[in-house]
Design a protein around this motif. Structure first.
Motif, mmCIF file in Angstrom:
data_model
loop_
_atom_site.group_PDB
_atom_site.id
_atom_site.type_symbol
_atom_site.label_atom_id
_atom_site.label_comp_id
_atom_site.label_asym_id
_atom_site.label_seq_id
_atom_site.Cartn_x
_atom_site.Cartn_y
_atom_site.Cartn_z
ATOM 1 N N SER A 77 -12.502 -7.386 -23.743
ATOM 2 C CA SER A 77 -12.416 -7.683 -22.316
ATOM 3 C C SER A 77 -11.889 -6.472 -21.572
ATOM 4 N N TYR A 78 -11.995 -6.526 -20.269
ATOM 5 C CA TYR A 78 -11.468 -5.455 -19.440
ATOM 6 C C TYR A 78 -10.062 -5.816 -18.957
ATOM 7 N N TYR A 79 -9.387 -4.819 -18.348
ATOM 8 C CA TYR A 79 -8.003 -4.975 -17.896
ATOM 9 C C TYR A 79 -7.956 -4.676 -16.411
ATOM 10 N N LYS A 80 -7.434 -5.612 -15.628
ATOM 11 C CA LYS A 80 -7.363 -5.432 -14.173
ATOM 12 C C LYS A 80 -5.942 -5.028 -13.774
ATOM 13 N N GLU A 81 -5.863 -4.068 -12.862
ATOM 14 C CA GLU A 81 -4.566 -3.682 -12.311
ATOM 15 C C GLU A 81 -4.775 -3.056 -10.944
ATOM 16 N N PRO A 82 -3.744 -3.142 -10.075
ATOM 17 C CA PRO A 82 -3.881 -2.524 -8.745
ATOM 18 C C PRO A 82 -3.946 -1.014 -8.865
ATOM 19 N N ALA A 83 -4.703 -0.407 -8.011
ATOM 20 C CA ALA A 83 -4.755 1.057 -7.985
ATOM 21 C C ALA A 83 -3.455 1.597 -7.403
ATOM 22 N N PRO A 84 -2.986 2.752 -7.880
ATOM 23 C CA PRO A 84 -1.745 3.329 -7.357
ATOM 24 C C PRO A 84 -1.872 3.681 -5.879
ATOM 25 N N GLY A 85 -0.756 3.524 -5.163
ATOM 26 C CA GLY A 85 -0.703 3.923 -3.771
ATOM 27 C C GLY A 85 -0.322 5.383 -3.657
ATOM 28 N N ASP A 112 0.808 -1.225 0.000
ATOM 29 C CA ASP A 112 0.000 0.000 0.000
ATOM 30 C C ASP A 112 0.839 1.273 0.000
ATOM 31 N N LEU A 113 2.017 1.218 -0.587
ATOM 32 C CA LEU A 113 2.859 2.409 -0.651
ATOM 33 C C LEU A 113 2.941 2.922 -2.090
ATOM 34 N N VAL A 114 3.502 2.120 -2.977
ATOM 35 C CA VAL A 114 3.520 2.482 -4.397
ATOM 36 C C VAL A 114 2.282 1.936 -5.089
ATOM 37 N N LEU A 115 1.920 0.715 -4.745
ATOM 38 C CA LEU A 115 0.710 0.076 -5.276
ATOM 39 C C LEU A 115 -0.167 -0.397 -4.107
ATOM 40 N N SER A 116 -1.455 -0.217 -4.260
ATOM 41 C CA SER A 116 -2.375 -0.693 -3.219
ATOM 42 C C SER A 116 -2.856 -2.095 -3.569
ATOM 43 N N ASN A 117 -3.525 -2.710 -2.656
ATOM 44 C CA ASN A 117 -4.098 -4.037 -2.909
ATOM 45 C C ASN A 117 -5.517 -3.961 -3.490
ATOM 46 N N ARG A 118 -5.970 -2.745 -3.774
ATOM 47 C CA ARG A 118 -7.300 -2.575 -4.351
ATOM 48 C C ARG A 118 -7.217 -2.702 -5.865
ATOM 49 N N ILE A 119 -8.000 -3.589 -6.435
ATOM 50 C CA ILE A 119 -7.974 -3.842 -7.871
ATOM 51 C C ILE A 119 -8.936 -2.891 -8.580
ATOM 52 N N SER A 120 -8.424 -2.235 -9.616
ATOM 53 C CA SER A 120 -9.273 -1.368 -10.439
ATOM 54 C C SER A 120 -9.465 -2.011 -11.807
ATOM 55 N N ILE A 121 -10.613 -1.764 -12.392
ATOM 56 C CA ILE A 121 -10.957 -2.347 -13.691
ATOM 57 C C ILE A 121 -10.859 -1.254 -14.756
ATOM 58 N N LYS A 122 -10.049 -1.531 -15.812
ATOM 59 C CA LYS A 122 -9.897 -0.594 -16.915
ATOM 60 C C LYS A 122 -10.648 -1.135 -18.126
ATOM 61 N N ASP A 123 -11.485 -0.283 -18.697
ATOM 62 C CA ASP A 123 -12.232 -0.670 -19.885
ATOM 63 C C ASP A 123 -11.423 -0.271 -21.120
ATOM 64 N N ILE A 124 -10.751 -1.259 -21.733
ATOM 65 C CA ILE A 124 -9.946 -1.010 -22.925
ATOM 66 C C ILE A 124 -10.880 -1.095 -24.128
ATOM 67 N N LEU A 151 2.481 6.771 -3.106
ATOM 68 C CA LEU A 151 3.744 7.085 -3.782
ATOM 69 C C LEU A 151 3.750 6.626 -5.244
ATOM 70 N N GLY A 152 2.591 6.203 -5.751
ATOM 71 C CA GLY A 152 2.536 5.702 -7.117
ATOM 72 C C GLY A 152 2.917 6.748 -8.146
ATOM 73 N N ILE A 153 2.287 7.931 -8.044
ATOM 74 C CA ILE A 153 2.574 9.000 -9.009
ATOM 75 C C ILE A 153 4.015 9.507 -8.877
ATOM 76 N N PRO A 154 4.528 9.815 -7.652
ATOM 77 C CA PRO A 154 5.944 10.229 -7.549
ATOM 78 C C PRO A 154 6.907 9.168 -8.086
ATOM 79 N N PHE A 155 6.600 7.917 -7.835
ATOM 80 C CA PHE A 155 7.446 6.828 -8.327
ATOM 81 C C PHE A 155 7.551 6.870 -9.855
ATOM 82 N N ILE A 156 6.397 6.971 -10.514
ATOM 83 C CA ILE A 156 6.381 7.008 -11.971
ATOM 84 C C ILE A 156 7.108 8.247 -12.492
ATOM 85 N N LEU A 157 6.874 9.405 -11.850
ATOM 86 C CA LEU A 157 7.494 10.650 -12.311
ATOM 87 C C LEU A 157 9.015 10.597 -12.177
#
Length: 300
Positions: free
Chosen positions: A106-114, A89-101, A116-122
């Motif tokens: 089909s849809y795409y599942k990925e963890p929601a950013p924690g 739960d710091l860079v990535l959380s354990n909450r799964i988000s669904i992306k509609d591609i 520090l997710g945005i600072p990490f990517i930047l």
């Protein structure tokens, strides 16, 4: 290790990391369990700082530039970012988000950013862009290598930005970064191939120069050998002539009963001809000393 071995090695490491990113993306497209989704996403996040690190190592070794001081900071920062990825739960959380591609059924599942997710990517994004500084510095002298690399990196950067914005909520038709990775790897292969061809041309030119130098040295050695053979022949002829002359003089001395002798005025060493030994009826090893020599001559 040679320069070529170093940058080929880092290029291979970079390709391996990007292949791992693509593989884990495919796993997420196959909609596995939430646990596998989280693990796959964390592995993908680990490939970001590793890719940046390998980009720096590849770039600096490609141009044979010193990297020791910068390597300390990059290694430390890369290890820190890798540790942060695996803290819950710091860079990535354990909450799964669904992306509609929108271009897939089909849809795409990925963890929601924690948090520090945005600072990490930047951080990965900005530091990765900084790797291009050394390529821009050499652009003036190595256009055939730098331009394809920079174009490939630009494609990778744009697709990574697109996927990053999609991760944080932007609607998208398809994730593009895997295609950007492919384009960048092609650019890396292009730059490496250009360097290899340049090295091959240089070696061929050096080989031609070396062959010319070898031919020149061989010709010089052959000329020296001919002169040496001529000198040996002349010396052999001179020795034969000397032997013939000595034999002639010896024969003339025997016939005329004429002997000869000489004395070194400083050492008083005495030398007799063969006929002189015969005249005085002495063996060749009985040459008299100076004091005895004067007894063989009539006083004047």
């Amino acid at each position: 290790r040679s320069k070529e071995n170093r940058f080929h090695g880092w290029g291979t490491a970079l390709s391996l990391v990007t292949a791992i990113f693509t593989l884990t993306s495919l796993i997420q497209y196959s909609q596995p369990s939430d646990g596998w989704v989280i693990i796959s996403e964390k592995i993908q996040y680990c490939t970001f700082p590793l890719s940046v690190y390998f980009l720096f190592r590849f770039s600096y070794s490609f141009f044979n530039q010193p990297f020791r001081r910068l390597n300390i900071y990059l290694t430390t920062g890369t290890l820190l970012l890798l540790v942060l990825v695996w803290i819950p739960d710091l860079v990535l959380s354990n909450r799964i988000s669904i992306k509609d591609i929108q271009l897939t059924s089909s849809y795409y599942k990925e963890p929601a950013p924690g948090p520090l997710g945005i600072p990490f990517i930047l951080i990965c994004y900005i530091v990765g862009i900084c790797t291009n500084i050394i390529w821009f510095k050499h652009l003036r002298y190595n256009k055939s290598k730098c331009i394809p690399y920079l174009i490939g990196f630009a494609i990778w950067t744009v697709t990574a930005l697109h996927d990053g914005l999609a991760t944080f909520g932007m609607p998208t038709y398809i994730y593009l970064m895997s295609y950007g990775v492919l384009g960048f790897n092609i650019a890396v292969v292009w730059a490496t191939t250009e360097d290899y061809l340049g090295l091959k041309e240089m070696l061929e030119n050096q080989n031609v120069n070396l062959e010319g130098l070898v031919a020149q040295r061989t010709a010089a050695l052959e000329q020296t050998n001919r002169e040496l053979q001529q000198s040996i022949t002349e010396l052999s002829l001179t020795q034969k002539e000397l032997v013939r002359s000595n034999g002639f003089l010896k024969e003339m001395g025997n016939t005329a009963k004429i002997g000869g002798w000489e004395i070194d005025s400083q050492t008083r060493e005495i030398r007799w001809t063969t006929e002189t030994y015969h005249i005085y009826d002495m063996a060749p090893d009985e040459t008299p000393v100076y004091e005895e020599l004067v007894q063989f001559f009539h006083p004047t």
